[in-house]
Design a protein around this motif. Structure first.
Motif, PDB file in Angstrom:
ATOM      1  N   ASP A 139       0.804  -1.226   0.000  1.00 36.58           N
ATOM      2  CA  ASP A 139       0.000   0.000   0.000  1.00 36.58           C
ATOM      3  C   ASP A 139       0.838   1.278   0.000  1.00 36.58           C
ATOM      4  OD1 ASP A 139      -2.677   1.196   0.087  1.00 36.58           O
ATOM      5  OD2 ASP A 139      -1.984   1.945   2.034  1.00 36.58           O
ATOM      6  N   ALA A 142       2.723   1.680  -3.320  1.00 38.07           N
ATOM      7  CA  ALA A 142       1.772   1.957  -4.401  1.00 38.07           C
ATOM      8  C   ALA A 142       1.216   3.374  -4.317  1.00 38.07           C
ATOM      9  CB  ALA A 142       0.636   0.940  -4.363  1.00 38.07           C
ATOM     10  N   THR A 143       0.908   3.825  -3.116  1.00 43.54           N
ATOM     11  CA  THR A 143       0.357   5.170  -2.939  1.00 43.54           C
ATOM     12  C   THR A 143       1.346   6.238  -3.395  1.00 43.54           C
ATOM     13  OG1 THR A 143      -1.053   4.432  -1.127  1.00 43.54           O
ATOM     14  CG2 THR A 143      -0.584   6.799  -1.243  1.00 43.54           C
ATOM     15  N   GLU A 144       2.607   6.079  -3.025  1.00 49.75           N
ATOM     16  CA  GLU A 144       3.624   7.050  -3.468  1.00 49.75           C
ATOM     17  C   GLU A 144       3.775   7.036  -4.985  1.00 49.75           C
ATOM     18  OE1 GLU A 144       7.340   7.501  -1.246  1.00 49.75           O
ATOM     19  OE2 GLU A 144       6.451   6.181   0.265  1.00 49.75           O
ATOM     20  N   LEU A 146       1.494   6.069  -7.178  1.00 49.79           N
ATOM     21  CA  LEU A 146       0.278   6.623  -7.781  1.00 49.79           C
ATOM     22  C   LEU A 146       0.369   8.137  -7.911  1.00 49.79           C
ATOM     23  CD1 LEU A 146      -2.557   4.539  -6.106  1.00 49.79           C
ATOM     24  CD2 LEU A 146      -2.281   4.906  -8.573  1.00 49.79           C
ATOM     25  N   ASP A 147       0.950   8.783  -6.906  1.00 44.85           N
ATOM     26  CA  ASP A 147       1.116  10.234  -6.950  1.00 44.85           C
ATOM     27  C   ASP A 147       2.063  10.672  -8.069  1.00 44.85           C
ATOM     28  OD1 ASP A 147      -0.583  10.526  -4.782  1.00 44.85           O
ATOM     29  OD2 ASP A 147       1.033  10.762  -3.315  1.00 44.85           O
ATOM     30  N   VAL A 173      -7.732  -1.524  -3.779  1.00 39.52           N
ATOM     31  CA  VAL A 173      -6.505  -1.197  -3.049  1.00 39.52           C
ATOM     32  C   VAL A 173      -5.565  -0.418  -3.951  1.00 39.52           C
ATOM     33  CG1 VAL A 173      -6.716  -3.182  -1.487  1.00 39.52           C
ATOM     34  CG2 VAL A 173      -5.378  -3.392  -3.597  1.00 39.52           C
ATOM     35  N   SER A 174      -4.669   0.343  -3.340  1.00 39.83           N
ATOM     36  CA  SER A 174      -3.788   1.218  -4.116  1.00 39.83           C
ATOM     37  C   SER A 174      -2.897   0.438  -5.080  1.00 39.83           C
ATOM     38  CB  SER A 174      -2.951   2.100  -3.191  1.00 39.83           C
ATOM     39  OG  SER A 174      -2.192   1.319  -2.309  1.00 39.83           O
ATOM     40  N   ARG A 177      -4.967  -0.202  -8.104  1.00 34.51           N
ATOM     41  CA  ARG A 177      -5.166   1.050  -8.843  1.00 34.51           C
ATOM     42  C   ARG A 177      -3.902   1.436  -9.605  1.00 34.51           C
ATOM     43  NH1 ARG A 177      -6.728   3.415  -3.917  1.00 34.51           N
ATOM     44  NH2 ARG A 177      -5.428   5.195  -4.444  1.00 34.51           N
ATOM     45  N   LEU A 178      -2.738   1.186  -9.011  1.00 29.42           N
ATOM     46  CA  LEU A 178      -1.468   1.527  -9.672  1.00 29.42           C
ATOM     47  C   LEU A 178      -1.290   0.731 -10.957  1.00 29.42           C
ATOM     48  CD1 LEU A 178       1.318   2.935  -9.757  1.00 29.42           C
ATOM     49  CD2 LEU A 178       2.190   0.995  -8.425  1.00 29.42           C
TER      50      LEU A 178
END
Length: 191
Positions: A139, A142-144, A146-147, A173-174, A177-178
């Motif tokens: 997570d 992936a979140t970083e 995604l940005d 989940v991120s 999404r990525l």
């Protein structure tokens, strides 16, 4: 810390993830299909090896040469492991480079390392999925990433470098999404 400022740390986490994904490839049939439509597992591993070599050249030499390595006859899985393991050390201080030459372009080392992190993660995921392993990107990582995708993947990169984004359900989940944003079906399975 934003991902662009923490490029080497992000790259290190990406390499750790990709090395874990690579475990699924041990003993795998290198002709297996991958989420990259035109590549089998061997072609994907060859591409990852070339990418890791370019990232190492960027750190060591301050420039990236467009040629690919001649690794004929060598085990592509062992090469990925070796190059990935040595990569982070090449970027660890005291690397004096603030810029890296890519042809006529001068890129900051933060752009190179974050772009490298995205490349390493998505292809690590590709390798694991081609081998039938669950490879959900953690997570936080992936979140970083995604940005960063809107900054690193332009419309002109599609469909040549990345496929059209895939829609994901609400609450995905991120990690899903990525990979979907990069044109992969999050639940792609080797068939």
């Amino acid at each position: 810390m934003t991902p662009l400022l923490g490029g080497v740390g992000l790259l290190a986490r990406a390499v750790d993830y990709a090395l874990a994904c690579l475990d699924a490839a041990d003993g795998a049939d290198l002709t297996r299909p991958t989420p990259c439509a035109d590549w089998d597992l061997r072609a994907l591993l060859d591409h990852v090896n070339d990418s890791l070599l370019a990232l190492h050249e960027a750190a060591a030499l301050g420039r990236v040469f467009p040629e690919t390595a001649d690794d004929t006859g060598r085990d592509p899985i062992a090469l990925v492991r070796d190059r990935a393991t040595r990569l982070v050390g090449a970027w660890t201080p005291p690397v004096p480079r603030r810029e890296v030459a890519l042809g006529e372009l001068a890129l900051t080392s933060a752009i190179v390392t974050t772009t490298g992190a995205l490349e390493v993660v998505v292809h690590g995921w590709d390798v694991a999925r081609a081998c039938g392993a669950d490879a959900t990107v953690p997570d936080g990582l992936a979140t970083e990433l995604l940005d960063l995708v809107p900054l690193l993947v332009a419309a002109g990169d599609r469909p040549a470098r990345f496929a059209t984004p895939i829609a994901t359900p609400f609450g995905a989940v991120s990690g899903d999404r990525l990979v979907a944003l990069l044109g992969r079906h999050p639940r792609w399975a080797y068939r």
